[in-house]
Scaffold this motif. Structure first.
Motif, mmCIF file in Angstrom:
data_model
loop_
_atom_site.group_PDB
_atom_site.id
_atom_site.type_symbol
_atom_site.label_atom_id
_atom_site.label_comp_id
_atom_site.label_asym_id
_atom_site.label_seq_id
_atom_site.Cartn_x
_atom_site.Cartn_y
_atom_site.Cartn_z
ATOM 1 N N GLU A 3 0.818 -1.212 0.000
ATOM 2 C CA GLU A 3 0.000 0.000 0.000
ATOM 3 C C GLU A 3 0.853 1.265 0.000
ATOM 4 O OE1 GLU A 3 -0.491 -2.635 1.872
ATOM 5 O OE2 GLU A 3 -2.427 -3.355 1.116
ATOM 6 N N ALA A 4 2.063 1.169 0.527
ATOM 7 C CA ALA A 4 2.937 2.347 0.603
ATOM 8 C C ALA A 4 3.380 2.835 -0.764
ATOM 9 C CB ALA A 4 4.163 2.026 1.468
ATOM 10 N N ILE A 5 3.343 1.957 -1.769
ATOM 11 C CA ILE A 5 3.756 2.367 -3.112
ATOM 12 C C ILE A 5 2.608 2.353 -4.112
ATOM 13 C CG2 ILE A 5 6.158 1.654 -2.801
ATOM 14 C CD1 ILE A 5 5.385 -0.894 -4.486
ATOM 15 N N ALA A 6 1.388 2.098 -3.634
ATOM 16 C CA ALA A 6 0.249 1.988 -4.547
ATOM 17 C C ALA A 6 0.053 3.262 -5.360
ATOM 18 C CB ALA A 6 -1.019 1.657 -3.756
ATOM 19 N N HIS A 7 0.370 4.412 -4.766
ATOM 20 C CA HIS A 7 0.164 5.683 -5.477
ATOM 21 C C HIS A 7 1.023 5.774 -6.731
ATOM 22 C CE1 HIS A 7 3.737 6.455 -3.073
ATOM 23 N NE2 HIS A 7 4.039 7.447 -3.881
ATOM 24 N N LEU A 8 2.178 5.078 -6.760
ATOM 25 C CA LEU A 8 3.046 5.145 -7.945
ATOM 26 C C LEU A 8 2.357 4.536 -9.166
ATOM 27 C CD1 LEU A 8 6.486 4.158 -6.352
ATOM 28 C CD2 LEU A 8 5.704 6.446 -7.007
ATOM 29 N N GLY A 9 1.537 3.529 -8.939
ATOM 30 C CA GLY A 9 0.822 2.913 -10.049
ATOM 31 C C GLY A 9 -0.305 3.770 -10.585
ATOM 32 N N LEU A 10 -0.707 4.775 -9.824
ATOM 33 C CA LEU A 10 -1.813 5.645 -10.228
ATOM 34 C C LEU A 10 -1.350 6.929 -10.902
ATOM 35 C CD1 LEU A 10 -3.999 5.316 -6.995
ATOM 36 C CD2 LEU A 10 -4.237 4.045 -9.141
ATOM 37 N N LEU A 11 -0.071 7.261 -10.735
ATOM 38 C CA LEU A 11 0.451 8.506 -11.305
ATOM 39 C C LEU A 11 0.602 8.399 -12.822
ATOM 40 C CD1 LEU A 11 3.332 9.336 -8.786
ATOM 41 C CD2 LEU A 11 1.169 10.576 -9.036
ATOM 42 N N ASP A 12 0.413 9.516 -13.519
ATOM 43 C CA ASP A 12 0.835 9.581 -14.917
ATOM 44 C C ASP A 12 2.350 9.440 -14.954
ATOM 45 O OD1 ASP A 12 -1.748 9.965 -15.831
ATOM 46 O OD2 ASP A 12 -1.587 12.155 -15.803
ATOM 47 N N ASP A 13 2.854 8.830 -16.003
ATOM 48 C CA ASP A 13 4.278 8.529 -16.042
ATOM 49 C C ASP A 13 5.136 9.779 -15.850
ATOM 50 O OD1 ASP A 13 6.187 6.133 -16.835
ATOM 51 O OD2 ASP A 13 6.971 7.927 -17.828
ATOM 52 N N GLU A 14 4.745 10.879 -16.474
ATOM 53 C CA GLU A 14 5.569 12.092 -16.401
ATOM 54 C C GLU A 14 5.542 12.719 -15.010
ATOM 55 O OE1 GLU A 14 1.561 13.233 -18.301
ATOM 56 O OE2 GLU A 14 3.019 11.599 -18.411
ATOM 57 N N ASP A 19 14.042 9.431 -9.154
ATOM 58 C CA ASP A 19 14.936 9.117 -8.041
ATOM 59 C C ASP A 19 14.183 8.959 -6.731
ATOM 60 O OD1 ASP A 19 14.339 11.826 -8.062
ATOM 61 O OD2 ASP A 19 16.415 12.514 -7.926
ATOM 62 N N LEU A 20 13.181 9.807 -6.495
ATOM 63 C CA LEU A 20 12.412 9.719 -5.260
ATOM 64 C C LEU A 20 11.539 8.460 -5.237
ATOM 65 C CD1 LEU A 20 11.367 13.445 -4.695
ATOM 66 C CD2 LEU A 20 13.350 12.208 -3.805
ATOM 67 N N ALA A 21 10.988 8.092 -6.394
ATOM 68 C CA ALA A 21 10.194 6.868 -6.463
ATOM 69 C C ALA A 21 11.057 5.640 -6.180
ATOM 70 C CB ALA A 21 9.542 6.743 -7.840
ATOM 71 N N ALA A 22 12.276 5.633 -6.719
ATOM 72 C CA ALA A 22 13.183 4.510 -6.464
ATOM 73 C C ALA A 22 13.559 4.435 -4.987
ATOM 74 C CB ALA A 22 14.433 4.638 -7.327
ATOM 75 N N LEU A 23 13.673 5.579 -4.333
ATOM 76 C CA LEU A 23 13.923 5.603 -2.891
ATOM 77 C C LEU A 23 12.747 5.012 -2.122
ATOM 78 C CD1 LEU A 23 15.620 8.965 -1.799
ATOM 79 C CD2 LEU A 23 16.477 6.635 -1.474
ATOM 80 N N GLU A 24 11.533 5.359 -2.531
ATOM 81 C CA GLU A 24 10.344 4.801 -1.881
ATOM 82 C C GLU A 24 10.322 3.282 -1.998
ATOM 83 O OE1 GLU A 24 6.397 6.782 -2.138
ATOM 84 O OE2 GLU A 24 7.390 7.997 -3.680
ATOM 85 N N LEU A 25 10.660 2.773 -3.166
ATOM 86 C CA LEU A 25 10.688 1.325 -3.364
ATOM 87 C C LEU A 25 11.753 0.688 -2.484
ATOM 88 C CD1 LEU A 25 10.271 1.286 -7.240
ATOM 89 C CD2 LEU A 25 8.627 0.419 -5.570
ATOM 90 N N SER A 26 12.892 1.322 -2.400
ATOM 91 C CA SER A 26 13.976 0.799 -1.580
ATOM 92 C C SER A 26 13.580 0.769 -0.109
ATOM 93 C CB SER A 26 15.229 1.641 -1.775
ATOM 94 O OG SER A 26 16.295 1.179 -0.979
ATOM 95 N N ALA A 27 12.821 1.769 0.332
ATOM 96 C CA ALA A 27 12.436 1.866 1.742
ATOM 97 C C ALA A 27 11.605 0.670 2.185
ATOM 98 C CB ALA A 27 11.667 3.165 1.986
ATOM 99 N N LEU A 28 10.944 -0.006 1.262
ATOM 100 C CA LEU A 28 10.165 -1.194 1.617
ATOM 101 C C LEU A 28 11.050 -2.277 2.224
ATOM 102 C CD1 LEU A 28 7.778 -1.510 -1.474
ATOM 103 C CD2 LEU A 28 7.292 -0.469 0.749
ATOM 104 N N ASP A 29 12.320 -2.282 1.856
ATOM 105 C CA ASP A 29 13.245 -3.286 2.373
ATOM 106 C C ASP A 29 14.038 -2.785 3.582
ATOM 107 O OD1 ASP A 29 12.603 -5.261 0.478
ATOM 108 O OD2 ASP A 29 13.863 -4.259 -1.015
ATOM 109 N N HIS A 30 13.700 -1.576 4.039
ATOM 110 C CA HIS A 30 14.395 -0.993 5.187
ATOM 111 C C HIS A 30 13.364 -0.407 6.137
ATOM 112 C CE1 HIS A 30 18.314 -1.328 3.118
ATOM 113 N NE2 HIS A 30 17.617 -1.037 2.027
ATOM 114 N N PRO A 31 12.570 -1.264 6.787
ATOM 115 C CA PRO A 31 11.508 -0.759 7.671
ATOM 116 C C PRO A 31 12.060 0.201 8.730
ATOM 117 C CG PRO A 31 11.319 -3.135 7.372
ATOM 118 C CD PRO A 31 12.625 -2.742 6.758
ATOM 119 N N GLY A 32 11.359 1.321 8.865
ATOM 120 C CA GLY A 32 11.760 2.299 9.866
ATOM 121 C C GLY A 32 12.831 3.261 9.424
#
Length: 268
Positions: A3-14, A19-32
């Motif tokens: 759910e923390a990244i669900a908004h990325l699937g809803l955004l228009d590509d542009e 870089d910030l989206a990739a950080l969000e994805l990475s954060a899933l593997d680093h809780p807290g």
């Protein structure tokens, strides 16, 4: 955590900030983890780059500024000694170590270039992602894995032939700009591959779920998710994934393949 990244699937590509989206994805593997220090570093890199941008009035100068800031001042480079290590596709760890895969480093370069309004895209080059700076015949291709070096046409051809065979050449497909969403998919796919190599099927399934969430219109993502779900005994989940794929796939042959797979699952 999906759910923390669900908004990325809803955004228009542009609207995806790569870089910030990739950080969000990475954060899933680093809780807290507190992402603020990573965002602050990216902001500081922008300030540094912007100070150099006054003199960067053509694509060659822009490429040189990116290489100076990332490779020289910040020390970012490709991990040549442990290329297949999973940390090389994890943007938090890439920033920590100042090393990573071509796609991870390309995301950083492209993200920063766009902050300054420069035209920049990660390219769909096989096996080794590169970055194009500029949008017309004056554009240059650089290699973030090799400290932002400018890449000649001969080198591009050599890399393509190493990946695709001796008869391969530069074409519209293998030099196409990656959309923001597909750049994230390529980063995540590297994580899936490394999980499979490590025989960590649970990890592969988890990351594949992220791909389907970030890129819901990417048919291959649903197909691979169904494959992992079946291997995990999640038959109903596989049906749902294949049905989702059928919704976004227009190729007649692929639709027939998906329909056949769904029919086969009806008996399980």
């Amino acid at each position: 955590m999906i759910e923390a990244i669900a908004h990325l699937g809803l955004l228009d590509d542009e609207d995806i900030r790569l870089d910030l989206a990739a950080l969000e994805l990475s954060a899933l593997d680093h809780p807290g983890v507190d992402l603020s220090s990573y965002v602050e570093l990216l902001d500081a890199i922008e300030v540094d780059l912007r100070a150099m941008a006054v003199a960067a009035d053509d694509v060659m100068a822009q490429a040189a500024a990116l290489a100076e800031v990332f490779a020289v001042r910040q020390g970012f480079t490709g991990d040549r000694n442990s290329y297949d290590a999973p940390v090389n596709a994890d943007l938090i760890r890439v920033i920590d170590r100042r090393m990573g895969l071509p796609i991870a480093l390309a995301i950083l370069y492209v993200g920063q270039a766009r902050r300054l309004g420069w035209s920049a895209h990660a390219l769909n080059t096989p096996a080794h992602v590169m970055v194009r700076i500029g949008a017309d015949e004056r554009a240059v291709v650089i290699d973030p894995f090799h400290e932002g070096a400018i890449v000649s046409r001969d080198t591009i051809v050599r890399l393509i032939r190493q990946a695709l065979g001796p008869g391969a050449s530069i074409d519209a497909q293998n030099m196409a700009p990656l959309s923001n969403r597909l750049a994230l998919v390529r980063l995540l796919t590297n994580q899936v591959i490394r999980a499979e190599q490590g025989k960590d099927s649970a990890r592969a399934l988890m990351v594949q779920e992220r791909i389907a969430t970030v890129a819901p219109s990417y048919g291959q993502g649903w197909w691979d998710l169904a494959r992992f779900q079946l291997a995990d005994g999640q038959v109903e989940g596989a049906r749902e994934s294949l049905s989702a794929m059928l919704e976004v796939t227009r190729d007649p042959e692929m639709r027939a393949q998906v329909s056949a797979a769904l029919e086969a699952l009806a008996f399980r």
